[in-house]
Design an enzyme around this catalytic site. Sequence first.
Site: not given
Ligand code: NDP
Length: 482
Positions: A177, A234, A252, A286, A386
Amino acid sequence: MEKIENYIGGELVQPASGEYFDNINPATGEVYSQIPDSDDRDVHLAADAAKAAFPAWAAMPAEQRFEILMRLVSLIERDLESLALAESIDNGKPVSLARTVDIPRAVANFRFYATAAMHLANESHDTSLPGGGKAINYTLRHPIGVAGCISPWNLPLYLFTWKIAPAIAAGCTVVAKPSEVTPMTAYLLSKLCIEAGMPAGVLNIVHGTGPKVGSAIVGHKDIKAISFTGGTKTGEEIARTAAPMFKKFSLELGGKNPNIIFADCNYEEMLATTVRSSFSNQGEICLCGSRIFVERPLYERFKQDFVERVSALKVGDPLDPATDVGAIVSRQHFDKIMSYISLAKEEGGTISTGGNAVTAETLAGYFIEPTVIEGLPHDCRTNLEEIFGPVVTIMPFDTEQEVLAYANAVRYGLSATVWTENLSRAHRISSLLESGIVWINCWLLRDLRTPFGGVKDSGLGREGGFEALRFFTEEKNVCVKL
Ligand code: NDP
């Protein structure tokens, strides 16, 4: 208006609900495509397709999986320009960045893991028995089964493929997804998979929201491993579901990375890189360094030069090749970043440059000036939470010990950057920083063989190298008494 479709069992299909929701171009604020509003019914179909495809895919020699993945690589390279354009429109990032970083990295991910899978070796141990005699222990690694891959919006195709490539190369089949905010390049990838002759069911892509699709993937009984990149909150939710089901998971998560600048650094290189490490991709990486600590003798000079360079960055249309900083990914995220700028002011911070939304007739979407804030203590909310946008703070420090305490004071521990020409100090501080990655005199210099991931609330497990392939396998020890 283009309708994105799910990719299940080798075909592009509508969601079971028949419902779609709007996909917005963040540079214009306008709806430009429709996203399937999928739910657990679609995830069930995808998991069934992946389960059916698993035995043949797992049994296929790595060389044959390599051929299929390399056909996909050629097609992504062929479509590099159109994929870069799609990424820029969907996410708001400058097209120049998508063309040079995002899409080439998707290519590199598939190429790296297609090749790596042919080199994954298992251990064997020659065991001496107490009373004499010998045994041989060897390890077998079998693909774990159906894997779930969930990725965020900031580096859409880059991070999506960073998970899918090792999973498929290791012999797993996948239900994936992408973020609902940036689904377009994952959709285009599904079309390329069909063209590349990827067997039906090996990769399944279900579009939709996190609560409906993401949580259905995490909770599905036939999905044995979850690879997730996204926010820490999440990640907690995913762990709560996956842990009692004894699934393997890799998380991650978020970061609040320190950038530590000593007075003896190579000044010009540090300055140019610090502008990039602060504001690349609108600060929505990130690994961006959002807390900049500068040794006091250099502080005033750094502040002046940094603010001058940052003020000169061009915020604008992501499709304009001259743009340095594009649009923030969504209205919701724009509001979050602006609220942190207000918080920084409330906490006593001074805005050295930026701090405002950019509004112009040609920029109707969500744009924020690159923002530098000073005068805040290291332990205020602005410096602990963050923000994930074009906002950095700058702070002076006097001693190595002091700056280490500041750097480590946050709940996160993803990456850190250190600028110094003192070799001993560089090594010393690297071992004491609480983070998964330390860059000395550079930033975002990546080698895909290295372990990638965070400590503390930045995550669990490591991606990259053979480690990612091993994650998607189940290990078995076989002991043979000779
Ligand atoms: P989210 O945690 O909101 O979403 C990440 C993914 O998880 C999306 O596909 C989202 O879907 C999905 N998701 C949301 N809720 C659920 C759930 N309850 N169960 C399963 N999947 C779910 O993060 P963001 O998309 O806002 O991304 C930003 C974040 O990602 C920042 O905190 C950033 O630091 C982190 N990040 C970390 C990295 C690393 O390597 N450590 C690299 C890049 C980013 P939907 O979009 O539909 O809500």
